[in-house]
Design a protein around this motif. Structure first.
Motif, short mmCIF file in Angstrom:
data_model
loop_
_atom_site.label_atom_id
_atom_site.label_comp_id
_atom_site.label_asym_id
_atom_site.label_seq_id
_atom_site.Cartn_x
_atom_site.Cartn_y
_atom_site.Cartn_z
N CYS A 1 0.82 -1.21 0.00
CA CYS A 1 0.00 0.00 0.00
C CYS A 1 0.86 1.26 0.00
O CYS A 1 0.58 2.22 -0.73
CB CYS A 1 -0.94 0.00 1.20
SG CYS A 1 -2.22 -1.27 1.15
N ILE B 1 -0.68 -3.40 -6.98
CA ILE B 1 -0.01 -4.45 -6.20
C ILE B 1 0.40 -5.61 -7.10
O ILE B 1 1.50 -6.15 -6.98
CB ILE B 1 -0.93 -4.92 -5.05
CG1 ILE B 1 -1.06 -3.81 -3.99
CG2 ILE B 1 -0.39 -6.19 -4.41
CD1 ILE B 1 -2.01 -4.15 -2.88
N HIS C 1 -9.76 1.34 -4.45
CA HIS C 1 -9.35 0.02 -3.99
C HIS C 1 -8.97 -0.88 -5.16
O HIS C 1 -7.97 -1.61 -5.10
CB HIS C 1 -10.48 -0.60 -3.18
CG HIS C 1 -10.21 -1.99 -2.71
ND1 HIS C 1 -9.20 -2.29 -1.81
CD2 HIS C 1 -10.79 -3.18 -3.02
CE1 HIS C 1 -9.18 -3.59 -1.58
NE2 HIS C 1 -10.13 -4.16 -2.31
N GLU C 2 -9.73 -0.84 -6.25
CA GLU C 2 -9.39 -1.64 -7.42
C GLU C 2 -8.08 -1.17 -8.05
O GLU C 2 -7.28 -2.00 -8.52
CB GLU C 2 -10.53 -1.56 -8.43
CG GLU C 2 -11.82 -2.20 -7.94
CD GLU C 2 -12.97 -2.02 -8.91
OE1 GLU C 2 -12.76 -1.30 -9.92
OE2 GLU C 2 -14.06 -2.56 -8.66
N THR D 1 -9.11 0.50 1.18
CA THR D 1 -9.33 -0.91 1.53
C THR D 1 -10.20 -1.05 2.77
O THR D 1 -11.11 -1.87 2.82
CB THR D 1 -7.98 -1.60 1.75
OG1 THR D 1 -7.20 -1.52 0.56
CG2 THR D 1 -8.18 -3.05 2.12
N GLN E 1 -5.27 -2.57 -6.00
CA GLN E 1 -5.04 -3.98 -6.29
C GLN E 1 -4.30 -4.17 -7.60
O GLN E 1 -3.43 -5.04 -7.72
CB GLN E 1 -6.38 -4.72 -6.32
CG GLN E 1 -7.11 -4.77 -5.00
CD GLN E 1 -6.32 -5.50 -3.93
OE1 GLN E 1 -5.68 -6.50 -4.19
NE2 GLN E 1 -6.38 -4.99 -2.71
N ARG E 2 -4.59 -3.34 -8.59
CA ARG E 2 -3.87 -3.44 -9.86
C ARG E 2 -2.41 -3.05 -9.70
O ARG E 2 -1.52 -3.68 -10.29
CB ARG E 2 -4.54 -2.55 -10.91
CG ARG E 2 -5.87 -3.07 -11.42
CD ARG E 2 -6.28 -2.35 -12.67
NE ARG E 2 -6.49 -0.93 -12.44
CZ ARG E 2 -7.65 -0.38 -12.10
NH1 ARG E 2 -8.72 -1.15 -11.95
NH2 ARG E 2 -7.76 0.92 -11.90
#
Length: 668
Positions: A131, A591, A584-585, A430, A588-589
């Motif tokens: 993060c 990460i 949040h999406e 998140t 995640q991308r």
């Protein structure tokens, strides 16, 4: 007329029902019982009588909360009856983040619980690092960290380690002395920095591997094979080829023009973290209280410890985090020792993000003097202690000397608060998307910070269930426990008043108006992010988000009412749920952007980086090596990793394994 019932006989109704059941099936009776139980669960839970207040505490570390509430006249309810309490304080398991007991509790909207849904992810060092590393601004307060669970994280770690070693060589006065192959460490360091600069420009003809022959590896990292023992056994042929080429004097890679460029530097360098030893900390992602943390120097011991983590199984992987090699040292009877601190952070809500911080922190001083020779755990990890090492803030200021309190107030404390804000901003999307709407929630976090010699705070980890200091002993036991009582009591008053509506917090707009009226703002304190960083064009930028916080909250704002000494540091406006879900999406991308199905395995990656071969294809060299070595001797070499095993056939001398020492690093 009443029906008489004889003792020992069944009533008529009961007998009729029994006869009816005899014609039914067992499955039908079980189904009826399940339906009755299901109906009983959906019945509304009545609130306790007015004036009767009850609580539940789970875990022995909640004794302080239990004593405070009992002192107020509250009664403790049994754990089996969560519906009969206004407040539930549960201690989340410290050993693993998979403990979700708090989320499994079925509570009513009028009840309070001390954990947010999904907050156990914040104690995961790997998730926290992913993060924070999504924004380059976090390099100002978070040591660079790499997740070694996949090949992408291992590739980034090897790149950083080699670049850091090159920077150390350039600062060393003895770097011009040639080593094996007739090449000096300084020439290798200049080549490494030049190759990284060419590779980072995106040219396809420049490979990523920074060290390209055995002589360069020996000059920069030491002699021998650096692979872990288990991997080196499986890669035996490649190890033999690498060691045989290290004995040759002629090497086309060493004879290339180094083209020295003194202006090149390590782009990921963090000034006070990098030192003369290139020390890193290997940490298990889901373990707290200092367990599973190893401080090591040298690439070979680091990779060997990494292999041990993977061999233990049960998901015990590790992350590599840069160690603070220039920490703030405190004079102790046993010598200068390093220290770190823990600050309590209270989050009341994630949307709008509302955060309080207690201005009184406590320090932990290592019980052994700080030195790099022995690498003793008690000298580098403050969680490992044989005697009590927790001291109040004013005691540490007296130990450091004159001016420490003023430097803390004007430099360290406001920068630490900016680091707390940036960390919560990075994880807000998140946490807000996983918010549990069934019951009211709050959470107390314990953030651990290390200090370098310039009093710059560095975030080490976030603890979801911090120690309430009940086990504190020693000289400052009474003082620390009195502080913990005051902080816990005011925390509970603040939470209860905020959620029952008896006390109202100022809104985001009201805080901006207050800052505009007072014009006092930052008051000459040093902030973590500069103005130009806060006005960066790319989005999202954590530095810009921190700079947009109301200036009256820069050093914490004391409010009247039940807050006590707790200070408000964040009060943001409500964000749209769709924007939070999209953020949040996007996180995640970011990460998973480096994780690909085409990514090579960790074993193959280590072989390509640490066993380079440019003279001829490795397959041809392996075939030639297999013809030179008898099968029986090769089998003995792989099954018996001796300290030194050689075989001479004709004029060729092949080294199967060598373990020399150089600058405190074990070479395999």
């Amino acid at each position: 007329m009443a029906t008489a019932v004889v003792v020992g006989e069944k009533p008529p109704d009961a007998e009729a029902s029994a006869q009816g059941d005899s014609h039914g099936t067992k499955r039908g009776r079980q189904a009826s019982k399940k339906k009755v139980a299901k109906k009983a669960l959906v019945l509304p839970t009545p609130m306790p009588p007015i004036g009767q207040k009850a609580f539940i505490c789970e875990g022995t570390s909640c004794d302080l909360v239990r004593r405070v509430l009992t002192h107020w006249g509250w009664t403790e309810s049994p754990v089996e009856r969560p519906s009969a309490c206004q407040l539930k304080w549960s201690l989340r398991c410290q050993r693993t983040f998979r403990s979700r007991d708090a989320e499994k509790s079925v509570l009513e909207p009028w009840q309070l619980i001390n954990h947010f849904h999904g907050s156990y992810y914040l104690s995961n060092k790997a998730f926290l690092g992913q993060c924070l590393q999504s924004c380059s601004c976090c390099s100002s307060f978070f040591p660079r960290q790499y997740d070694l669970r996949d090949a992408f994280g291992m590739r980034c770690f090897l790149r950083d380690y080699v670049l850091t070693a090159a920077e150390q060589v350039l600062r060393s006065p003895a770097a011009k002395i040639p080593t094996s192959g007739g090449i000096s460490p300084r020439e290798v360091a200049l080549r490494v920095l030049r190759r990284y600069k060419e590779w980072s420009k995106g040219h396809a003809d420049h490979p990523e591997r920074l060290l390209r022959c055995p002589h360069e590896i020996a000059a920069l990292l030491g002699h021998g094979c650096l692979l872990p023992r288990k991997i080196s056994v499986h890669q035996r042929i490649h190890v033999d080829v690498f060691l045989s080429r290290s004995m040759r004097s002629e090497c086309p890679v060493c004879q290339e023009d180094p083209k020295p460029q003194s202006g090149d530097s390590h782009p990921l360098q963090q000034r006070y973290l990098d030192g003369p030893q290139n020390i890193w900390a290997l940490k298990e992602p889901c373990v707290q209280k200092g367990k599973g943390v190893t401080i090591l120097s040298g690439l070979a011991p680091l990779l060997e410890d990494y292999e041990q983590h993977r061999a233990t199984g049960q998901g015990r992987d590790c992350v590599a985090q840069k160690y603070i090699e220039r920490p703030l040292l405190v004079n102790q009877p046993h010598g200068p020792a390093k220290c770190d601190l823990r600050v309590w952070v209270l989050v009341l809500d994630w949307n709008p993000l509302t955060v309080f911080v207690h201005p009184e922190v406590y320090f932990r001083i290592a019980t052994r003097p700080f030195q790099f020779d022995s690498m003793e755990p008690n000298a580098h990890k403050t969680n490992c202690r044989d005697t009590e090492n927790r001291v109040p803030m004013k005691v540490l200021f007296e130990s450091v000397g004159h001016g420490a309190a003023e430097r803390w107030k004007t430099r360290t404390w406001p920068r630490l608060l900016d680091a707390v804000r940036a960390s919560l901003f990075a994880t807000q999307c998140t946490m807000a998307s996983n918010r549990n709407t069934s019951a009211k929630a709050f959470e107390l976090f314990g953030l651990d910070f290390g200090l370098d010699e310039s009093w710059q705070p560095w975030l080490l980890e976030i603890n979801t269930s911090p120690c309430m200091l009940d086990d504190c002993k020693g000289e400052y036991e009474e003082e620390i426990k009195a502080w913990a009582w005051e902080a816990t009591e005011s925390l509970l008053k603040l939470v209860l008043a905020f959620h029952d509506g008896s006390w109202k917090l100022p809104s985001y707009v009201e805080l901006l108006q207050k800052s505009a009226e007072e014009r006092s703002g930052q008051g000459g304190v040093e902030r973590l992010f500069e103005e130009e960083v806060g006005r960066a064009e790319h989005s999202p930028c954590l530095g810009r988000m921190v700079r947009s916080v109301s200036p009256c909250l820069a050093s914490g704002l004391s409010l009247e009412g039940p807050c006590g000494r707790w200070c408000l540091i964040l009060r943001e406006k409500v964000l749209d749920e769709m924007s939070l879900r999209q953020a949040h999406e996007a996180l995640q991308r970011r990460i998973f952007q480096g994780v690909s199905a085409r990514e090579t395995s960790v074993s193959k990656l280590l072989r390509e980086w640490l066993l380079p071969s440019e003279e001829e294809p490795i397959s041809q060299a392996a075939r030639r090596m297999s013809k030179t070595c008898p099968k029986m001797s090769l089998k003995r070499a792989t099954s018996q990793p001796a300290a030194l095993r050689t075989q001479t056939e004709g004029n060729s001398k092949l080294i199967f394994r060598a373990i020399p020492f150089k600058s405190g690093t074990l070479q395999l």
